[in-house]
Design an enzyme around this catalytic site. Structure first.
Site, PDB file in Angstrom:
ATOM      1  N   ARG A 249     -64.251   1.397  16.255  1.00 37.74           N
ATOM      2  CA  ARG A 249     -63.531   2.269  15.340  1.00 37.74           C
ATOM      3  C   ARG A 249     -64.241   3.619  15.287  1.00 37.74           C
ATOM      4  O   ARG A 249     -65.444   3.697  15.035  1.00 37.74           O
ATOM      5  CB  ARG A 249     -63.466   1.645  13.932  1.00 37.74           C
ATOM      6  N   GLU A 278     -57.489  10.500  15.380  1.00 38.98           N
ATOM      7  CA  GLU A 278     -56.653  10.145  16.530  1.00 38.98           C
ATOM      8  C   GLU A 278     -55.192  10.457  16.215  1.00 38.98           C
ATOM      9  O   GLU A 278     -54.747  10.249  15.079  1.00 38.98           O
ATOM     10  CB  GLU A 278     -56.832   8.661  16.873  1.00 38.98           C
ATOM     11  N   HIS A 297     -57.991   5.169  23.301  1.00 40.57           N
ATOM     12  CA  HIS A 297     -57.864   3.990  22.438  1.00 40.57           C
ATOM     13  C   HIS A 297     -56.983   2.916  23.089  1.00 40.57           C
ATOM     14  O   HIS A 297     -56.004   2.442  22.510  1.00 40.57           O
ATOM     15  CB  HIS A 297     -57.300   4.374  21.063  1.00 40.57           C
TER      16      HIS A 297
END
Length: 354
Positions: A249, A278, A297
């Site tokens: 994370r 993000e 990601h």
């Protein structure tokens, strides 16, 4: 379905979602249709519109497309469960759900190998400066590659430190052993015997782990305790030859501090699948450093990931709606909601899934 027994509500998607939900929810419905549960998309433009739509009607929520905040949770009058199609639960205010007797489910064990494989790929690519070597080859700088490796040690016998020792970290540790790496881990919530059984040395201080490690891999879940878990003081304790990997994370790291450490030579490089914000801005300095490798990601993404997480999500929602304890609860200490006094929880103590 004209008169559903249960209403499972979710924010209507705008564009393509990370898990490829298609608005038909055929996979989730495998478990929900047989119990008379209907999935209803809510085309809310803001949080208040979402609250107005779900507060009285929702028997369950799918945490997708919108963060399920304390305000949303406090408004829910009939909701029994909030389902996540991910390992991380940072898109739900879990404490608020616990306070209101609502179970939060996740899928902590579906795509563990995928993330562990991606971690190793990123780690090895950063270690061997793969992108820089690729670019040199493209540009005809054939003879310049070897000097860049004159200070790179062999992997065998070096130390990798794992921050947190959940399912992904355990899978990473197994892979690291195959490369001859010494593996140490810091996690105050995991028993030392659990680590030593995996041939991993437990370390009781985060600073000790950072000082000893040639490579540091972040695997902590995101919560109030782990937000900006690594800052200037922590990067300052790492070796200047160390590499930092984060496929967990982004906000567990103070990104500005990471940038400072990389720019100053405080650490040698980084490999990142996640960022503090993000989608990451194309102006982010991390995207323009020769000693940083980035991916968008996608560590968990494979052909198996989307259908399996969606199938598991549907099963977990159906389980709770029928008054039974789910396979994976983020908040196992939740007090039963009035609607759920018929629950049949498993007798054993269930710890947090990470």
């Amino acid at each position: 379905m004209t008169d559903p027994k249960y209403k499972v509500m979710v924010q209507a998607q705008r564009g393509v979602s990370y898990d490829l939900a298609d608005s038909r929810y055929e996979i989730e419905r495998e478990a929900l249709d047989p119990i008379g549960a209907e999935i209803i998309e809510v085309p809310a433009k803001n949080e208040q519109e979402f609250i107005d739509a779900v507060k009285t009607d929702a028997d369950a929520l799918i945490a997708r497309g919108r963060r399920i905040s304390r305000e949303i949770i406090a408004s829910l009058e009939n909701c029994s469960v909030i389902g996540l199609g991910s390992v991380g639960a940072d898109t739900v205010d879990v404490d608020a759900a616990t306070d209101h007797g609502i179970v939060v489910t996740n899928v902590p064990d579906v795509f563990i190998d995928e993330v562990a494989d991606h971690t190793m790929m990123m780690f090895l690519a950063a270690h061997r400066r793969l992108l820089l070597m690729h670019r040199m080859t493209q540009e005809g700088r054939w003879s310049e590659g070897r000097p860049y490796h004159s200070d790179i040690p062999r992997l065998w016998g070096l130390t990798i430190g794992l921050i947190s020792f959940g399912n992904v970290a355990k899978a990473v540790a197994r892979r690291c052993h195959a490369f001859g790496l010494r593996v140490i881990a810091f996690d105050p919530y995991v028993a030392e015997l659990e680590m030593t059984a995996a041939d991993v040395e437990p370390v009781t201080s985060l600073f000790e782990l950072l000082e000893r490690s040639d490579y540091v891999s972040m695997h902590a879940p995101l919560n109030a305790e782990t937000h900006h878990m690594l800052s200037d003081a922590h990067f300052g304790r790492m070796k200047d030859s160390a590499l930092f990997i984060n496929n967990g994370r982004g906000p567990t790291v103070d990104e500005a501090a990471l940038i400072r450490a990389l720019e100053s030579g405080g650490i040698a490089g980084a490999a990142l699948d996640v960022f503090e914000e993000e989608p990451v801005s194309t102006n982010n300095p991390l995207l323009h450093m020769d000693n940083v490798i980035c991916t968008p990601h996608i560590a968990s993404a494979t052909a198996r990931m989307a259908p399996e997480t969606r199938r598991r999500l549907g099963r977990e929602l159906a389980t709770v709606l029928q008054g039974m304890w789910p396979r994976s609860a983020v908040n196992p200490a939740v007090l039963p909601h009035t609607k759920l006094r018929r629950w049949q929880p498993y007798p054993q103590t269930r710890g947090p899934n990470r």
